[in-house]
Design a protein around this motif. Structure first.
Motif, PDB file in Angstrom:
ATOM      1  N   GLU A  80      -4.566  41.663  19.591  1.00  0.00           N
ATOM      2  CA  GLU A  80      -4.638  40.199  19.767  1.00  0.00           C
ATOM      3  C   GLU A  80      -4.041  39.460  18.579  1.00  0.00           C
ATOM      4  OE1 GLU A  80      -5.139  38.779  22.640  1.00  0.00           O
ATOM      5  OE2 GLU A  80      -5.413  40.838  23.357  1.00  0.00           O
TER       6      GLU A  80
ATOM      7  N   ILE B  37       2.790  42.919  25.214  1.00  0.00           N
ATOM      8  CA  ILE B  37       3.522  42.413  24.046  1.00  0.00           C
ATOM      9  C   ILE B  37       4.861  43.139  23.993  1.00  0.00           C
ATOM     10  CG2 ILE B  37       3.573  42.198  21.535  1.00  0.00           C
ATOM     11  CD1 ILE B  37       0.474  42.359  21.616  1.00  0.00           C
TER      12      ILE B  37
ATOM     13  N   ARG C  55      -0.372  39.596  19.106  1.00  0.00           N
ATOM     14  CA  ARG C  55      -0.013  38.661  20.177  1.00  0.00           C
ATOM     15  C   ARG C  55       0.014  37.221  19.642  1.00  0.00           C
ATOM     16  NH1 ARG C  55      -0.727  40.308  25.061  1.00  0.00           N
ATOM     17  NH2 ARG C  55      -2.638  41.472  24.606  1.00  0.00           N
TER      18      ARG C  55
ATOM     19  N   LYS D 167       3.194  34.531  19.291  1.00  0.00           N
ATOM     20  CA  LYS D 167       3.155  33.174  19.839  1.00  0.00           C
ATOM     21  C   LYS D 167       3.461  32.128  18.781  1.00  0.00           C
ATOM     22  CE  LYS D 167      -0.104  34.093  23.566  1.00  0.00           C
ATOM     23  NZ  LYS D 167      -1.487  33.935  24.044  1.00  0.00           N
TER      24      LYS D 167
END
Length: 122
Positions: free
Chosen positions: A53, A80, A56, A60
């Motif tokens: 996470e 991803i 990720r 972003k």
């Protein structure tokens, strides 16, 4: 408890002749150059699963995600897609790391790698 100093043996995982042969074949390829700034480098260690996470989120935020070896497929399987994939290991066992090769990822392959790696990406 007696502590002994560690002895490190530094050696390549293929012969120098194999590396040189691969370099000669691969250096003739017309390959692009890259320019990037913030990169999250993801190796294939067991802790990678604990940071999916975070990786990720960084992607972003505009970071490039760079995969090494098995982390390439691992990340893609979790949604991803790496921006970059580095491979420097000259052993032929690395071909499965490209099972999920795609058009988004830029593959940065050392010229000492097996020619089959380049062929798989062509």
């Amino acid at each position: 408890m007696k502590v002994e100093p560690a002895e490190f043996v530094l050696r390549k995982n293929v012969t120098s002749q194999d590396s040189v042969a691969n370099i000669r074949i691969n250096e003739a390829r017309d390959l692009p150059r890259l320019d990037f700034k913030r990169v999250a480098v993801c190796a294939s260690g067991p802790s990678l699963a604990d940071h999916v996470e975070d990786i990720r989120d960084r992607q972003k935020q505009g970071w490039h995600v760079a995969a090494m070896n098995g982390s390439h497929n691992f990340l893609i399987e979790r949604g991803i897609t790496p921006d970059l994939m580095f491979m420097v290991d000259a052993r032929p066992v690395n071909l499965p790391f490209l099972a999920l090769a795609n058009d988004h990822t830029t593959y940065i392959i050392a010229s000492q790698c097996q020619p089959e790696i380049f062929d798989a990406l062509a």
